[in-house]
Structure formats: C-alpha cells, structure tokens
Design an enzyme around this catalytic site. Structure first.
Site, mmCIF file in Angstrom:
data_model
loop_
_atom_site.group_PDB
_atom_site.id
_atom_site.type_symbol
_atom_site.label_atom_id
_atom_site.label_comp_id
_atom_site.label_asym_id
_atom_site.label_seq_id
_atom_site.Cartn_x
_atom_site.Cartn_y
_atom_site.Cartn_z
ATOM 1 N NE ARG A 1 45.604 37.920 51.676
ATOM 2 C CZ ARG A 1 44.371 38.403 51.539
ATOM 3 N NH1 ARG A 1 44.019 39.490 52.218
ATOM 4 N NH2 ARG A 1 43.491 37.840 50.766
ATOM 5 N N PRO A 2 51.607 36.334 49.628
ATOM 6 C CG PRO A 2 52.890 34.385 49.550
ATOM 7 C CD PRO A 2 51.954 35.163 50.439
ATOM 8 C CB VAL B 1 43.196 29.798 55.259
ATOM 9 C CG1 VAL B 1 43.303 30.495 53.895
ATOM 10 C CG2 VAL B 1 42.271 28.601 55.177
ATOM 11 N NE ARG C 1 39.389 46.652 51.850
ATOM 12 C CZ ARG C 1 40.433 45.806 51.866
ATOM 13 N NH1 ARG C 1 41.328 45.890 52.828
ATOM 14 N NH2 ARG C 1 40.548 44.877 50.939
ATOM 15 C CB CYS D 1 43.633 42.061 55.554
ATOM 16 S SG CYS D 1 42.132 42.092 54.631
ATOM 17 C CG ASP E 1 36.950 35.146 54.394
ATOM 18 O OD1 ASP E 1 36.663 35.090 53.190
ATOM 19 O OD2 ASP E 1 38.101 35.326 54.812
ATOM 20 C CE LYS F 1 35.362 41.409 50.803
ATOM 21 N NZ LYS F 1 36.700 41.079 50.304
ATOM 22 C CG ASN F 2 35.713 37.789 48.905
ATOM 23 O OD1 ASN F 2 36.033 38.979 48.841
ATOM 24 N ND2 ASN F 2 35.935 37.051 49.973
HETATM 25 C C1 EPZ Z 1 40.360 35.057 48.829
HETATM 26 O O1 EPZ Z 1 41.655 35.609 49.069
HETATM 27 C C2 EPZ Z 1 39.374 36.015 49.511
HETATM 28 N N1 EPZ Z 1 39.512 37.337 48.945
HETATM 29 C C3 EPZ Z 1 39.679 36.064 51.006
HETATM 30 O O2 EPZ Z 1 38.701 36.884 51.644
HETATM 31 C C4 EPZ Z 1 39.549 34.669 51.579
HETATM 32 O O3 EPZ Z 1 39.905 34.684 52.933
HETATM 33 C C5 EPZ Z 1 40.495 33.708 50.827
HETATM 34 O O4 EPZ Z 1 40.220 33.741 49.416
HETATM 35 C C6 EPZ Z 1 40.331 32.273 51.288
HETATM 36 O O5 EPZ Z 1 39.030 31.840 51.172
HETATM 37 C C7 EPZ Z 1 38.919 37.602 47.755
HETATM 38 O O6 EPZ Z 1 38.311 36.776 47.116
HETATM 39 C C8 EPZ Z 1 39.075 38.984 47.236
HETATM 40 P P1 EPZ Z 1 44.042 32.429 48.603
HETATM 41 P P2 EPZ Z 1 42.937 35.072 48.285
HETATM 42 O O7 EPZ Z 1 44.811 32.765 47.386
HETATM 43 O O8 EPZ Z 1 42.586 34.807 46.881
HETATM 44 C C9 EPZ Z 1 48.492 31.702 50.274
HETATM 45 C C10 EPZ Z 1 37.906 38.655 52.988
HETATM 46 O O9 EPZ Z 1 37.919 38.886 54.206
HETATM 47 N N2 EPZ Z 1 48.905 32.055 48.916
HETATM 48 O O10 EPZ Z 1 43.128 31.276 48.582
HETATM 49 O O11 EPZ Z 1 44.020 35.994 48.587
HETATM 50 C C11 EPZ Z 1 47.899 32.926 50.997
HETATM 51 O O12 EPZ Z 1 48.892 33.726 51.541
HETATM 52 C C12 EPZ Z 1 39.154 38.084 52.298
HETATM 53 O O13 EPZ Z 1 36.938 38.851 52.250
HETATM 54 C C13 EPZ Z 1 50.252 31.939 48.619
HETATM 55 O O14 EPZ Z 1 51.067 31.561 49.456
HETATM 56 O O15 EPZ Z 1 43.195 33.701 49.076
HETATM 57 C C14 EPZ Z 1 46.997 32.269 52.015
HETATM 58 O O16 EPZ Z 1 47.743 31.915 53.126
HETATM 59 C C15 EPZ Z 1 40.282 37.911 53.235
HETATM 60 N N3 EPZ Z 1 50.644 32.268 47.363
HETATM 61 C C16 EPZ Z 1 46.487 31.041 51.270
HETATM 62 O O17 EPZ Z 1 47.409 30.773 50.215
HETATM 63 C C17 EPZ Z 1 49.757 32.692 46.391
HETATM 64 O O18 EPZ Z 1 50.163 32.974 45.247
HETATM 65 C C18 EPZ Z 1 45.083 31.216 50.686
HETATM 66 O O19 EPZ Z 1 45.079 32.312 49.822
HETATM 67 C C19 EPZ Z 1 48.394 32.793 46.716
HETATM 68 C C20 EPZ Z 1 47.978 32.468 47.997
#
Ligand code: EPZ
Length: 448
Positions: free
Chosen positions: A125-126, A332, A413, A120, A310, A24-25
C-alpha cells in the site's frame, strides 16, 4: 490482539429485513474534507466504527472541535480552531485513511507533515501516486527520519494522469484541487460510489467539479468553500455482506436501503450462483431468496464498476459451499488471501494458483481455485483484516458447530454493530471478552 473474540453458532437459514449503516470509506474522506472550509460541518448517516473514531481523534489533534453523536449517527466538525498541519503519528499508523487529510492540509496551510500510513496486511500500500501528483501540483516533499514534510508556495492546477485509478489518490488530488486556481484534470480517475459521494459533498460546499466520460474529473478552483452538510451514502460493502449472510445460510434477507446500482457486478454473480435477487424501485432495496443448490461462480476483482475487492473474501465463503469449482482472481491488492488459511481450517477446499498455474502458498498468489464442500466445521480462527473478519463470521454462520474468531478490532474498525443486525436476522453471535478464552471451570462451556 483486541481483548475480545466473536462466537458464532450456526443458526439455520437467516430471515428478515435490515438496513445498513453509512459507508465507512465515504465518511472517512468526507471528514477529512471538512478541513477545506472554515466553520462547522455536519455529516449524517455516520457509521460509528473505530475508524470513524480514529479520524475524529486525528482532526481533534489538528485543533478541530469534533462531536460524534452515536445516537443520531452524526458528526460535527468545527474547523475554526484548526491550527496544526502535523498529523498525529499514532493515529496515522492505525488507519490508512489518515493519508486523506494530506490534500486538505495542503489546500489549507500549503503544508502537511505526516508519517507513512499504517493499515491492513493486504498489501504494501504505497502512496507514490499521491506524492507524484502532488509534486506535479507544485508540492515539494522532504523526509526527516520517517516524517514526510510536504510544502508548497502555491498549489498549481494541472493535468494529471493516474496510471491506476487509485481511490485514495483520486480523493486526495480532488481535495487539493478544489481551492487551487485554474482547472485541474484527473485522467483515469477512480469513480467508486464513495468517490462520487465525496464529489457530491464538495459540490454542496461550493466546489466546481464535473465528471466527464472515460473516468475524467475536472475541477475548477474556487477561492473558498462553505462548511459541509452532507448525508453519507449507505455502505454497499455491508449490504453485500448481509446479502451473503442470506446466501450462505440458505435464507431470505431484505436489505432495505441497499443501493443496487452501486453493486451491479456483485448482484449479477449472486444471480449466476442461482440466488433470486429482487431490487426495489429505482434500485433502492435489495432482497435475496437463496437457492438451496448454489452453483460456484468465478470472479475477478477490479476498480469500480468491477467486482469490489472488499467483497472478495466474503464472496469466497459462498463459493466454498457451492456446487462445483471456480476461480477467484484478486487484482487490486497483492496480499488479500490471508483468510484462505482460516477457511481451510474450517474444511474449505481452496488451492492457491501461481501465475504459471502451479499450486503455491497463500502469500505468493493472486488467484485461488475453490472446490465446493458439503460442509464447513466451526473452529478457532483469526481475522487478519476488516473484510476477512466478515468472511470468517459468514463461514461461522454456515458451519456446523461453533466458531470462535479473534482479531475483533478489524471487525470493529469496519462495521457499526453488524453483529446486532445479524442477530436481527436470527443468528446466534456474540462478542465476548477474551478472558473467556483462558480455560477455567467458569467458562468451560465456551470451548469447542
Ligand atoms: C480504498 O483504499 C479503500 N479504503 C479500500 O477499502 C479499498 O479496498 C480500496 O480503496 C479499493 O477499492 C478507503 O477508502 C479508506 P487504492 P485505497 O488507492 O485508497 C495501489 C476496506 O476494507 N496504490 O485504490 O488505499 C495499492 O497498493 C479498505 O475498507 C499504489 O500502488 O485503495 C493497491 O494495490 C481496504 N500507490 C491499489 O493501488 C498509491 O499511491 C489500489 O489502491 C496508491 C495505491
């Protein structure tokens, strides 16, 4: 709440072989990347989940012609009629991955308009890492009410250091940089298998991307890309969940197309529990022969190649039924223990631990202590996010009696007919319309 619920009845040890859908991702970001070329792109090995449908709708709202072939698991995206850079706010709010069209729209139109992504309940998630670095690439960001308007005269290549290897920020910057003159460097980039899959798809389109040691990605801009023709990698998260189905039921499960080298730490933890793991040639295919006396193991989530966040909630279920006590540290996302309450309802012994080591509530902790119990008991539970839905189904298959889970939209989803694959392994699971939950003579037998 969706008009459905999932019913799971414990069915003893699960046995057999299954294959997983595409990731999916990986498919969501590749669908966004099709905007970078003019023409018809084709993606194969596509998981038909509701998030994929949302992304298809999002692209259609921008003017693309999108065809989802459920039978053949493929999607075609013809971008020649794309004429809009304003993302449909309803879709934006449904799915966080919608933010991944920002980079391609900036590359294509030098503009993008969107509202803050939804997503979610696992954390705030900023998108500050995305916006901060787009600004470094020469993008101006204005807000009109809740609408973010990103605009640039011309994207600038530059050196970007990510303070955290964010998956989404790495992917968005990558996609903005592939058509940007000069060389853009991303330091401390995310290198999840899904990010590498995107890089492979972009390279097939003609992008110039190299990955250097210490998580550095260098992108040298090209003037144009050709449409994508890419097969998406198998879903390591679905593969992990199916192996855990074998583990929590004491069964024997072979996931024929699991890529072992995408899940080293996870497989190592299963082995530490005492489960027998067999890996196919070149890491293709993974089999679990579950031990009947699993030992509890502690683990800590982190960016790849660390333990995947995940798989945190599904792996927690396995610890609930193992011998001994362990600690699970979620690093995370700050609010990814909502499934704990539901597992406690089923009889799990889980204690939330604050930073100072004192007991605290689910919403305030990043660490839990799990003490294994003899058995879990089926009851009514609520899924709060995609991976929690999988964890509760796993708990249901290991529990005594029946488990009824609501919040099925999260399940839909994240997964493409995962319930059918579990049935293939011998599980009694069904998705039922909710009106079966309203007590009546007709459905008495459905109640616990
Ligand atoms: C991706 O989310 C995946 N989603 C998530 O899967 C997965 O858990 C995550 O990566 C970590 O592996 C998709 O690919 C669609 P991050 P993403 O940016 O890109 C913080 C699932 O269940 N952060 O690596 O949103 C954030 O809040 C989903 O399939 C900021 O603070 O993850 C988090 O705490 C859930 N500012 C951490 O970093 C930002 O601008 C990691 O987020 C971006 C992120």
């Amino acid at each position: 709440m969706s008009e459905e619920y999932i019913k799971v009845i414990s069915s003893g040890p699960l046995h057999g072989e299954v294959s997983v859908a595409g990731a999916k991702n990986a498919v969501l970001v590749s669908m966004a990347a099709t905007l970078l070329a003019d023409g018809e792109s084709i993606l194969t090995n596509v998981p038909i989940s509701s998030d994929v449908r949302y992304m298809a709708i999002l692209l259609q709202c921008l003017g693309a012609e999108v065809a989802l072939d459920e039978e053949r698991k493929l999607v075609t995206v013809d971008t020649r009629s794309v004429c809009c850079f304003t993302v449909n706010p309803d879709v934006m709010k449904k799915m966080r991955a919608s933010v991944l069209v920002m980079g391609p729209l900036l590359a294509r139109f030098s503009q993008a308009k969107l509202v803050f992504p939804g997503g979610c309940s696992i954390g705030a998630r900023p998108i500050n890492y995305h916006l901060k670095n787009f600004k470094k690439m020469g993008v101006e960001i204005h807000y009109v009410d809740e609408v973010l308007h990103a605009k640039t005269k011309k994207l600038q290549s530059c050196r970007i250091a990510l303070e955290y290897p964010s998956v989404g920020a790495t992917e968005n910057i990558l996609m903005a940089a592939v058509l940007t003159e000069g060389t853009t460097t991303i330091v401390n980039a995310a290198l999840e298998p899904e990010v590498l899959d995107l890089i492979e798809a972009l390279q097939c389109m003609g992008a110039r991307i190299v990955i250097c040691p210490a998580a550095i990605i260098q992108i040298t801009g090209v003037t144009s890309l050709k449409p994508m023709n890419h097969s998406v990698i198998p879903d390591r998260l679905e593969a992990g969940s199916l192996l855990l189905a074998g583990a929590v039921t004491g069964g024997d499960v072979f996931v024929t197309n699991a890529r072992a080298y995408d899940m080293d730490i996870f497989l190592m933890k299963l082995q530490e529990m005492g489960h027998k793991i067999e890996v196919g040639l070149n890491g293709n295919g993974v089999r679990i022969k579950a031990t009947q006396l699993p030992e509890a193991v502690s683990f800590k989530t982190g960016p790849y190649p660390g333990f995947p966040t995940d798989l945190q909630s599904p792996m927690m279920v396995a610890q609930c039924l193992a011998t001994g006590t362990c600690e699970i540290h979620e690093t995370v996302f700050e609010n990814r223990f909502l499934h704990v309450r539901e597992l406690q309802k089923m009889g799990a012994q889980i204690k939330c631990i604050s930073g100072s080591g004192l007991a605290c509530s689910v919403g305030d902790c990043d660490k839990v202590q799990v003490t294994g119990v003899e058995a879990l008991y089926g009851t009514n539970v609520i899924a709060t996010d995609i991976r929690a839905s999988c964890a509760l189904v796993l708990a249901g298959m290991a529990a005594k009696g029946k488990t009824v889970m609501t919040g099925v939209d999260h399940w839909r989803r994240g997964y493409d007919q995962l319930d059918k694959k579990l049935i293939q392994l011998g599980l009694r699971i069904s998705i039922q319309p909710v009106d079966y939950l309203i007590p009546s003579a007709r459905n008495a037998e459905h109640f616990i």
